[in-house]
Design a protein around this motif. Structure first.
Motif, mmCIF file in Angstrom:
data_model
loop_
_atom_site.group_PDB
_atom_site.id
_atom_site.type_symbol
_atom_site.label_atom_id
_atom_site.label_comp_id
_atom_site.label_asym_id
_atom_site.label_seq_id
_atom_site.Cartn_x
_atom_site.Cartn_y
_atom_site.Cartn_z
ATOM 1 N N SER A 24 0.844 -1.192 0.000
ATOM 2 C CA SER A 24 0.000 0.000 0.000
ATOM 3 C C SER A 24 0.876 1.237 0.000
ATOM 4 C CB SER A 24 -0.916 0.026 1.223
ATOM 5 O OG SER A 24 -0.167 0.286 2.406
ATOM 6 N N GLU B 291 0.514 3.702 1.934
ATOM 7 C CA GLU B 291 0.766 4.089 3.313
ATOM 8 C C GLU B 291 1.943 3.318 3.903
ATOM 9 O OE1 GLU B 291 0.303 6.719 6.217
ATOM 10 O OE2 GLU B 291 -0.885 6.676 4.366
ATOM 11 N N GLU C 77 5.378 5.062 5.149
ATOM 12 C CA GLU C 77 5.885 4.961 6.514
ATOM 13 C C GLU C 77 7.292 4.389 6.554
ATOM 14 O OE1 GLU C 77 4.725 6.235 9.142
ATOM 15 O OE2 GLU C 77 2.794 6.880 8.352
ATOM 16 N N ARG D 250 5.249 11.830 0.198
ATOM 17 C CA ARG D 250 3.935 11.226 -0.029
ATOM 18 C C ARG D 250 3.566 11.272 -1.513
ATOM 19 N NH1 ARG D 250 -0.079 9.262 2.796
ATOM 20 N NH2 ARG D 250 0.823 9.875 4.803
ATOM 21 N N GLU E 124 2.619 8.076 -3.761
ATOM 22 C CA GLU E 124 1.333 8.005 -4.448
ATOM 23 C C GLU E 124 1.495 7.850 -5.953
ATOM 24 O OE1 GLU E 124 -1.280 10.720 -1.286
ATOM 25 O OE2 GLU E 124 -0.488 11.614 -3.137
#
Length: 541
Positions: A68, A70, A74, A90, A94
């Motif tokens: 993912s 996320e 992280e 980010r 993405e």
């Protein structure tokens, strides 16, 4: 000034970042000229061709890998630190799946064959693997691990399988490549970068251009492992350029993109900014001489993180070496040994002053030798043989330590603490996951020299510690525009790849630099086309 050539966007340095910038500028409707000191490719073409990508790429999906955005974010947030803003990181995560689609659309081949074991570089049977420290204990605590190393499909070190399709795509789209051309100055008018001054071999006799090309190719890959040969070839190349090159002035109506690599090949800059890192193998071409950074700083650009260098000490394959202990001269552990090789290299340089030893017991060594043939490529077997050449053995921990020049009592205390923690099912003090922990119990005990190899070229070749620079000029993270020392963006100037501060400027894992080259190159290419359009000078040729 009289211009010899002109375009909307001029790209200086035609490696992965330069090719990505060129393609993206063309896709945005700009006329593009790319300049390269040799014939293109740079360090990217010599690399392993690994692109760090995740968040659910099409390749991961085909391999049955669950990931993912996320979890990728992280993990990388812990690796990247303050190299870029949270928003930029980010955005990179993405856009990661789309980046793989973009590369594939431009001919870069990927493959979903998943490597079933942890390695520094997969064999020709596998093209998706854990290319960083995702599986190490401290990172599992913040993000679910997933393999994100997307190796371009091709035998050997497959950097050419990444760069060649990008170069072909750029040229077929209408990008004009001017090879064998060295940029030496940016042209500034009314505070804005409007072009580049170069010395070019484009009108030298054909036989001279061919000689220059061949010497440049020899300086590239053999030159990595034979620096003295590179120095000799560079002197010959400089002589040819002085005798046969001519000044070439190239106008940029909208913007200039600097994508000329780092400075690992420049001994003076390395000594000034990263003196601890002058003993390894310079991972790059002679074009990684800091010239792109210098072009920018000569007109006031700011720089950052120039002292950050990635030094690679790979201990796998074979996998059993993840259970070894990396110690300094006092016999003290330095790091979780299951981390990526650049983290180990950093610990060796910064904590061990360039020295480090791997401790393994008899069971570990035996299992390592058993697994090596099935897990390694030819160059990894050569490196493993080089590591084995350094082995110092003893029937006791103390005897092995004395043979290697390591403090015996310190090593004994380290081994006893390590074994006791495993026996008590206690957490590893450095966070190593239980998957990789093994006690050191059975004699003979062996210490392998994992430091930066001193002395002969043979030692450096067989037991190498490759290095590359990570810092560069400061850029606006929204546009790739180069910033000056006051924090303002220099109009008309952009930077990408290792010429600029980017995603991997604090910490390197395999594939993150090439991914950053594509990410930052595309960003610079898009925004360079948005610069104010200048009319072509009336006296331009």
């Amino acid at each position: 000034m009289t211009w010899d050539l002109h375009a909307d966007v001029v790209v200086v340095g035609f490696g992965a970042a330069g090719a990505a910038a060129s393609i993206q500028a063309r896709e945005s409707g700009a006329e593009v000229i790319a300049l390269d000191r040799y014939t293109g490719g740079g360090a990217s073409a010599l690399s392993g061709g690994v692109v760090y990508a995740g968040g659910g790429t099409s390749v991961q999906d085909l391999a049955g890998v669950s990931d993912s955005v996320e979890h990728m974010f992280e993990y990388l947030r812990k690796e990247v630190g303050d190299a870029v803003s949270t928003a930029t990181l980010r955005r990179f995560c993405e856009e990661s799946p789309q980046m793989i689609e973009w590369l594939q659309a431009h001919g870069v081949p990927f493959d979903a064959s998943l490597c079933p074991y942890k390695t520094s570089y997969p064999s020709n049977r596998h093209y998706l693997y854990y290319s960083g420290s995702e599986a190490a204990g401290e990172f599992r605590a913040v993000a679910k691990p997933a393999p994100r190393g997307h190796r371009a499909k091709g035998k050997g070190t497959s950097g050419k399988m990444l760069f060649s399709p990008l170069a072909s795509s750029a040229l077929s789209s209408g990008v004009r490549l001017v090879p064998q051309t060295r940029a030496f100055s940016l042209v500034v008018s009314h505070g804005r970068v409007v072009g580049v001054e170069c010395r070019s071999m484009r009108r030298a006799p054909a036989r001279i251009r061919m000689l220059h090309r061949r010497l440049g190719m020899l300086s590239a890959k053999p030159g990595i492992y034979a620096p003295q040969l590179r120095y000799l070839l560079e002197r010959r190349l400089a002589h040819l350029e002085k005798k046969y090159s001519e000044v070439l002035r190239v106008e940029a109506r909208r913007g200039v993109v600097l994508s000329a690599g780092g400075f690992v090949a420049d001994r003076a800059m390395m000594k000034e900014h990263a003196p601890k890192y002058t003993g390894g193998i310079a991972l790059g071409t002679a074009g990684d001489d800091g010239s792109g950074i210098t072009l920018a700083t000569e007109i006031g650009a700011a720089t950052d993180k120039l002292g950050n260098v990635s030094a690679w000490r790979f201990i796998v394959p074979p996998v059993p070496f993840l259970g070894s202990l990396l110690v300094d001269r006092e016999g003290k552990r330095m790091i979780d040994e299951s981390r990526y090789g650049a983290a180990l290299g950093h610990a060796i340089v910064e904590q061990g002053a360039g020295r480090g030893w791997l401790l393994a017991d008899a069971d570990l060594v035996r299992e390592a030798k058993k697994q090596l043939p099935s897990q390694s490529t030819w160059f990894q077997r050569v490196q493993n043989a080089g590591l084995m050449r350094t082995a110092k053995r003893g029937d006791t921990i103390e005897a092995a330590a004395r043979a290697a020049g390591v403090d015996p009592s310190g090593l004994r205390a380290t081994v006893e603490e390590h074994n006791a923690a495993i026996a008590a099912s206690s957490a590893d003090p450095f966070g190593k996951h239980d998957d990789f922990r093994t006690p050191a119990l059975k004699a003979p005990f062996t210490l392998f020299d994992a430091g930066i190899p001193p002395g002969s070229t043979v030692a450096k070749l067989m037991n190498p510690c490759p290095m590359l620079t990570l810092g560069g000029v400061v850029v606006d993270e929204e546009t790739g525009g180069v910033k000056d020392t006051s924090g303002s963006t220099i109009p008309g100037l952009f930077a990408a790849g290792r010429t600029a501060v980017g995603l991997c400027s604090n910490s390197y894992v395999s594939g993150l630099s090439l991914a950053d080259c594509i990410f930052s190159g595309r960003r610079a290419g898009v925004h360079a086309t948005k610069g104010e359009l200048r009319a072509v000078d009336a006296d331009a040729n």
